[in-house]
Write a protein that holds these residues in place. Structure first.
Motif, PDB file in Angstrom:
ATOM      1  N   LEU A   1      29.117 -41.488 -16.884  1.00  0.00           N
ATOM      2  CA  LEU A   1      28.750 -42.687 -17.605  1.00  0.00           C
ATOM      3  C   LEU A   1      27.731 -43.482 -16.800  1.00  0.00           C
ATOM      4  CD1 LEU A   1      32.260 -43.907 -18.781  1.00  0.00           C
ATOM      5  CD2 LEU A   1      30.506 -42.795 -20.147  1.00  0.00           C
ATOM      6  N   PRO A   2      26.811 -44.129 -17.469  1.00  0.00           N
ATOM      7  CA  PRO A   2      25.816 -44.939 -16.767  1.00  0.00           C
ATOM      8  C   PRO A   2      26.451 -46.122 -16.030  1.00  0.00           C
ATOM      9  CG  PRO A   2      25.118 -44.497 -19.006  1.00  0.00           C
ATOM     10  CD  PRO A   2      26.534 -44.040 -18.884  1.00  0.00           C
ATOM     11  N   VAL A   3      25.829 -46.493 -14.939  1.00  0.00           N
ATOM     12  CA  VAL A   3      26.289 -47.619 -14.141  1.00  0.00           C
ATOM     13  C   VAL A   3      25.561 -48.880 -14.573  1.00  0.00           C
ATOM     14  CG1 VAL A   3      26.284 -48.587 -11.806  1.00  0.00           C
ATOM     15  CG2 VAL A   3      26.818 -46.176 -12.160  1.00  0.00           C
ATOM     16  N   MET A   4      26.313 -49.974 -14.667  1.00  0.00           N
ATOM     17  CA  MET A   4      25.713 -51.287 -14.900  1.00  0.00           C
ATOM     18  C   MET A   4      26.162 -52.160 -13.741  1.00  0.00           C
ATOM     19  SD  MET A   4      25.609 -53.784 -18.207  1.00  0.00           S
ATOM     20  CE  MET A   4      24.641 -52.612 -19.102  1.00  0.00           C
ATOM     21  N   ALA A   5      25.197 -52.666 -12.987  1.00  0.00           N
ATOM     22  CA  ALA A   5      25.515 -53.432 -11.783  1.00  0.00           C
ATOM     23  C   ALA A   5      24.624 -54.657 -11.706  1.00  0.00           C
ATOM     24  CB  ALA A   5      25.301 -52.559 -10.550  1.00  0.00           C
ATOM     25  N   SER A   6      25.060 -55.613 -10.908  1.00  0.00           N
ATOM     26  CA  SER A   6      24.248 -56.809 -10.705  1.00  0.00           C
ATOM     27  C   SER A   6      23.012 -56.450  -9.882  1.00  0.00           C
ATOM     28  CB  SER A   6      25.057 -57.899 -10.010  1.00  0.00           C
ATOM     29  OG  SER A   6      25.439 -57.470  -8.722  1.00  0.00           O
ATOM     30  N   ASP A   7      22.006 -57.279  -9.945  1.00  0.00           N
ATOM     31  CA  ASP A   7      20.732 -56.984  -9.289  1.00  0.00           C
ATOM     32  C   ASP A   7      20.700 -57.394  -7.819  1.00  0.00           C
ATOM     33  OD1 ASP A   7      20.654 -59.719  -9.628  1.00  0.00           O
ATOM     34  OD2 ASP A   7      18.742 -59.752 -10.689  1.00  0.00           O
TER      35      ASP A   7
ATOM     36  N   GLU B   1      25.558 -62.920 -11.228  1.00  0.00           N
ATOM     37  CA  GLU B   1      26.304 -64.127 -11.606  1.00  0.00           C
ATOM     38  C   GLU B   1      25.836 -64.717 -12.935  1.00  0.00           C
ATOM     39  OE1 GLU B   1      26.861 -66.947  -8.447  1.00  0.00           O
ATOM     40  OE2 GLU B   1      26.878 -65.357  -6.933  1.00  0.00           O
ATOM     41  N   ASP B   2      25.238 -63.888 -13.799  1.00  0.00           N
ATOM     42  CA  ASP B   2      24.760 -64.356 -15.097  1.00  0.00           C
ATOM     43  C   ASP B   2      25.503 -63.607 -16.204  1.00  0.00           C
ATOM     44  OD1 ASP B   2      23.394 -64.986 -17.446  1.00  0.00           O
ATOM     45  OD2 ASP B   2      21.439 -64.990 -16.460  1.00  0.00           O
ATOM     46  N   VAL B   3      26.583 -64.212 -16.680  1.00  0.00           N
ATOM     47  CA  VAL B   3      27.432 -63.588 -17.699  1.00  0.00           C
ATOM     48  C   VAL B   3      26.641 -63.341 -18.985  1.00  0.00           C
ATOM     49  CG1 VAL B   3      29.488 -63.908 -19.117  1.00  0.00           C
ATOM     50  CG2 VAL B   3      29.513 -64.611 -16.733  1.00  0.00           C
ATOM     51  N   ASN B   4      25.743 -64.251 -19.322  1.00  0.00           N
ATOM     52  CA  ASN B   4      24.957 -64.084 -20.544  1.00  0.00           C
ATOM     53  C   ASN B   4      24.045 -62.862 -20.453  1.00  0.00           C
ATOM     54  OD1 ASN B   4      26.036 -66.347 -21.873  1.00  0.00           O
ATOM     55  ND2 ASN B   4      24.641 -67.695 -20.769  1.00  0.00           N
ATOM     56  N   ASP B   5      23.407 -62.666 -19.307  1.00  0.00           N
ATOM     57  CA  ASP B   5      22.544 -61.502 -19.138  1.00  0.00           C
ATOM     58  C   ASP B   5      23.365 -60.215 -19.206  1.00  0.00           C
ATOM     59  OD1 ASP B   5      19.924 -60.343 -18.699  1.00  0.00           O
ATOM     60  OD2 ASP B   5      20.624 -59.830 -16.690  1.00  0.00           O
ATOM     61  N   LEU B   6      24.526 -60.214 -18.587  1.00  0.00           N
ATOM     62  CA  LEU B   6      25.411 -59.049 -18.646  1.00  0.00           C
ATOM     63  C   LEU B   6      25.777 -58.745 -20.094  1.00  0.00           C
ATOM     64  CD1 LEU B   6      27.231 -56.857 -17.476  1.00  0.00           C
ATOM     65  CD2 LEU B   6      28.959 -58.631 -17.076  1.00  0.00           C
ATOM     66  N   SER B   7      26.138 -59.763 -20.842  1.00  0.00           N
ATOM     67  CA  SER B   7      26.512 -59.589 -22.244  1.00  0.00           C
ATOM     68  C   SER B   7      25.353 -59.028 -23.064  1.00  0.00           C
ATOM     69  CB  SER B   7      26.962 -60.931 -22.828  1.00  0.00           C
ATOM     70  OG  SER B   7      27.211 -60.830 -24.192  1.00  0.00           O
TER      71      SER B   7
ATOM     72  N   LYS C   1      22.798 -57.261 -21.983  1.00  0.00           N
ATOM     73  CA  LYS C   1      22.530 -55.880 -21.576  1.00  0.00           C
ATOM     74  C   LYS C   1      23.581 -54.929 -22.149  1.00  0.00           C
ATOM     75  CE  LYS C   1      18.958 -56.816 -18.865  1.00  0.00           C
ATOM     76  NZ  LYS C   1      18.893 -57.198 -17.498  1.00  0.00           N
ATOM     77  N   ILE C   2      24.844 -55.302 -22.104  1.00  0.00           N
ATOM     78  CA  ILE C   2      25.890 -54.446 -22.670  1.00  0.00           C
ATOM     79  C   ILE C   2      25.640 -54.228 -24.153  1.00  0.00           C
ATOM     80  CG2 ILE C   2      28.334 -54.329 -23.299  1.00  0.00           C
ATOM     81  CD1 ILE C   2      28.940 -55.703 -20.606  1.00  0.00           C
ATOM     82  N   ASN C   3      25.395 -55.305 -24.882  1.00  0.00           N
ATOM     83  CA  ASN C   3      25.168 -55.187 -26.326  1.00  0.00           C
ATOM     84  C   ASN C   3      23.901 -54.409 -26.657  1.00  0.00           C
ATOM     85  OD1 ASN C   3      27.490 -56.529 -27.309  1.00  0.00           O
ATOM     86  ND2 ASN C   3      26.572 -58.484 -26.742  1.00  0.00           N
ATOM     87  N   ARG C   4      22.886 -54.517 -25.824  1.00  0.00           N
ATOM     88  CA  ARG C   4      21.627 -53.818 -26.064  1.00  0.00           C
ATOM     89  C   ARG C   4      21.786 -52.312 -25.892  1.00  0.00           C
ATOM     90  NH1 ARG C   4      17.155 -55.931 -22.395  1.00  0.00           N
ATOM     91  NH2 ARG C   4      17.441 -57.742 -23.731  1.00  0.00           N
ATOM     92  N   TYR C   5      22.575 -51.906 -24.921  1.00  0.00           N
ATOM     93  CA  TYR C   5      22.623 -50.489 -24.567  1.00  0.00           C
ATOM     94  C   TYR C   5      23.821 -49.732 -25.115  1.00  0.00           C
ATOM     95  CZ  TYR C   5      19.015 -52.005 -21.369  1.00  0.00           C
ATOM     96  OH  TYR C   5      17.880 -52.544 -20.839  1.00  0.00           O
ATOM     97  N   ILE C   6      24.865 -50.422 -25.493  1.00  0.00           N
ATOM     98  CA  ILE C   6      26.106 -49.737 -25.844  1.00  0.00           C
ATOM     99  C   ILE C   6      25.964 -48.789 -27.028  1.00  0.00           C
ATOM    100  CG2 ILE C   6      27.089 -51.482 -27.387  1.00  0.00           C
ATOM    101  CD1 ILE C   6      29.742 -50.935 -25.713  1.00  0.00           C
ATOM    102  N   ASN C   7      25.077 -49.080 -27.951  1.00  0.00           N
ATOM    103  CA  ASN C   7      24.912 -48.230 -29.122  1.00  0.00           C
ATOM    104  C   ASN C   7      23.648 -47.378 -29.087  1.00  0.00           C
ATOM    105  OD1 ASN C   7      27.301 -49.043 -30.459  1.00  0.00           O
ATOM    106  ND2 ASN C   7      26.302 -50.963 -31.003  1.00  0.00           N
ATOM    107  N   ASN C   8      22.979 -47.339 -27.951  1.00  0.00           N
ATOM    108  CA  ASN C   8      21.764 -46.539 -27.818  1.00  0.00           C
ATOM    109  C   ASN C   8      22.135 -45.214 -27.138  1.00  0.00           C
ATOM    110  OD1 ASN C   8      19.255 -45.455 -27.245  1.00  0.00           O
ATOM    111  ND2 ASN C   8      18.341 -47.448 -26.807  1.00  0.00           N
ATOM    112  N   ASP C   9      22.627 -44.280 -27.945  1.00  0.00           N
ATOM    113  CA  ASP C   9      23.151 -43.019 -27.410  1.00  0.00           C
ATOM    114  C   ASP C   9      22.104 -42.214 -26.650  1.00  0.00           C
ATOM    115  OD1 ASP C   9      25.669 -43.551 -28.425  1.00  0.00           O
ATOM    116  OD2 ASP C   9      25.293 -42.482 -30.305  1.00  0.00           O
ATOM    117  N   GLU C  10      20.878 -42.188 -27.155  1.00  0.00           N
ATOM    118  CA  GLU C  10      19.831 -41.410 -26.494  1.00  0.00           C
ATOM    119  C   GLU C  10      19.522 -41.976 -25.100  1.00  0.00           C
ATOM    120  OE1 GLU C  10      17.353 -38.257 -26.019  1.00  0.00           O
ATOM    121  OE2 GLU C  10      18.695 -38.601 -27.722  1.00  0.00           O
ATOM    122  N   LEU C  11      19.408 -43.283 -25.003  1.00  0.00           N
ATOM    123  CA  LEU C  11      19.153 -43.913 -23.705  1.00  0.00           C
ATOM    124  C   LEU C  11      20.322 -43.678 -22.756  1.00  0.00           C
ATOM    125  CD1 LEU C  11      17.392 -45.659 -21.862  1.00  0.00           C
ATOM    126  CD2 LEU C  11      18.494 -47.666 -22.876  1.00  0.00           C
TER     127      LEU C  11
END
Length: 77
Positions: free
Chosen positions: A1-7, A27-33, A35-45
């Motif tokens: 599974l892809p990794v999502m980490a802070s910068d 420390e940016d919950v909005n940015d995390l949210s 990014k999760i929503n942007r990528y979670i349904n992009n199966d090819e990416l």
């Protein structure tokens, strides 16, 4: 599974955003949210990121590669 980490700098040394993982603003919950929503349904990416992350691990962080780098360091001393 892809990794999502802070910068944070240590994460950025290994993860290239949208190449072998995802980075969000530390420390940016909005940015995390977003990014999760942007990528979670992009199966090819997600598939491409997964393949690239395995490639990164095997080619840059394998035990063989770590040993070669360590030996090179010792020879330089």
């Amino acid at each position: 599974l892809p990794v999502m980490a802070s910068d944070l700098p240590p994460n950025k040394e290994i993860i290239s955003h949208n190449k072998n993982g995802f980075l969000f603003k530390s420390e940016d919950v909005n940015d995390l949210s977003v990014k999760i929503n942007r990528y979670i349904n992009n199966d090819e990416l997600l598939k491409n990121i997964s393949v690239n992350s395995i490639h990164t691990i095997k080619n840059e962080y394998s035990w063989d590669n770590i040993a070669k780098n360590y030996l090179s360091l010792l020879k330089a001393l």
